[in-house]
Design a protein around this motif. Structure first.
Motif, PDB file in Angstrom:
ATOM      1  N   GLU A  23       0.615  19.628 -22.551  1.00 49.93           N
ATOM      2  CA  GLU A  23       0.872  20.244 -21.249  1.00 49.93           C
ATOM      3  C   GLU A  23       0.251  19.348 -20.180  1.00 49.93           C
ATOM      4  O   GLU A  23      -0.841  18.838 -20.351  1.00 49.93           O
ATOM      5  N   GLY A  24       0.943  19.135 -19.093  1.00 48.71           N
ATOM      6  CA  GLY A  24       0.403  18.310 -18.019  1.00 48.71           C
ATOM      7  C   GLY A  24       0.503  16.841 -18.351  1.00 48.71           C
ATOM      8  O   GLY A  24       1.249  16.417 -19.226  1.00 48.71           O
ATOM      9  N   ALA A  34      -8.883  15.110 -22.149  1.00 46.91           N
ATOM     10  CA  ALA A  34      -8.871  16.564 -21.979  1.00 46.91           C
ATOM     11  C   ALA A  34      -7.657  17.181 -22.673  1.00 46.91           C
ATOM     12  O   ALA A  34      -7.775  18.188 -23.373  1.00 46.91           O
ATOM     13  N   ALA A  35      -6.495  16.586 -22.502  1.00 49.11           N
ATOM     14  CA  ALA A  35      -5.273  17.135 -23.079  1.00 49.11           C
ATOM     15  C   ALA A  35      -5.280  17.103 -24.599  1.00 49.11           C
ATOM     16  O   ALA A  35      -4.742  17.995 -25.247  1.00 49.11           O
ATOM     17  N   LEU A  36      -5.891  16.074 -25.174  1.00 44.07           N
ATOM     18  CA  LEU A  36      -5.898  15.914 -26.625  1.00 44.07           C
ATOM     19  C   LEU A  36      -7.163  16.463 -27.278  1.00 44.07           C
ATOM     20  O   LEU A  36      -7.282  16.461 -28.499  1.00 44.07           O
ATOM     21  N   GLY A  37      -8.120  16.924 -26.465  1.00 47.21           N
ATOM     22  CA  GLY A  37      -9.340  17.514 -27.007  1.00 47.21           C
ATOM     23  C   GLY A  37     -10.261  16.517 -27.691  1.00 47.21           C
ATOM     24  O   GLY A  37     -10.897  16.845 -28.693  1.00 47.21           O
ATOM     25  N   ALA A 108       1.828  11.450 -26.555  1.00 43.66           N
ATOM     26  CA  ALA A 108       0.832  10.531 -27.091  1.00 43.66           C
ATOM     27  C   ALA A 108       0.986  10.467 -28.600  1.00 43.66           C
ATOM     28  O   ALA A 108       1.767  11.212 -29.191  1.00 43.66           O
ATOM     29  N   LEU A 109       0.225   9.582 -29.204  1.00 44.96           N
ATOM     30  CA  LEU A 109       0.196   9.439 -30.654  1.00 44.96           C
ATOM     31  C   LEU A 109      -1.212   9.674 -31.152  1.00 44.96           C
ATOM     32  O   LEU A 109      -2.173   9.393 -30.450  1.00 44.96           O
TER      33      LEU A 109
END
Length: 131
Positions: A23-24, A34-37, A108-109
């Motif tokens: 998301e985002g 942040a998005a991938l933790g 992303a990968l």
């Protein structure tokens, strides 16, 4: 590079690697982490450089900075970043500093650095310092 071309490359060379959609945006190290933790150090950022007559794409950890002295020692000249037009003309897309995107700002990968280097026929060179 568009998602379709990343998907085609992975299908041909690494079908076991999935593209992640978040998301985002994941267009910066901070946003991608942040998005991938994950922590910023685990994000791979790509820099496009001219070193003498050569053009290099350097993949490095997200919290590192390029060390100009190390680049000069490894490649014999001081690096300079490609401007947006030069990067797009040489690579087909704009590079300045990005995470390991998969063709879009929200993809992303998850890939081990060694696997990324193997798929791209990369050479490991120490060029950065940890900030």
């Amino acid at each position: 590079m568009r998602v379709a071309s990343v998907r085609a490359f992975l299908a041909a060379h690494a079908p076991d690697i999935a593209i992640l959609t978040v998301e985002g945006s994941s267009a910066t190290v901070v946003l991608a982490a942040a998005a991938l933790g994950v922590e910023p150090a685990r994000i791979a950022k790509t820099l496009s450089l001219r070193v003498g007559a050569d053009v290099l794409l350097v993949v490095m950890r997200g919290d590192a900075r390029l060390d100009n002295a190390e680049v000069k020692a490894a490649f014999g000249a001081k690096p300079r970043f490609l401007d947006a037009n030069e990067a797009q003309a040489l690579t087909g897309h704009l590079f300045d500093s990005v995470p390991p995107a998969a063709g879009a700002t929200n993809t992303a990968l998850r890939i081990a650095p060694e696997r990324l280097a193997g798929l791209s026929a990369a050479t490991w060179v120490e060029l950065c310092r940890i900030t």
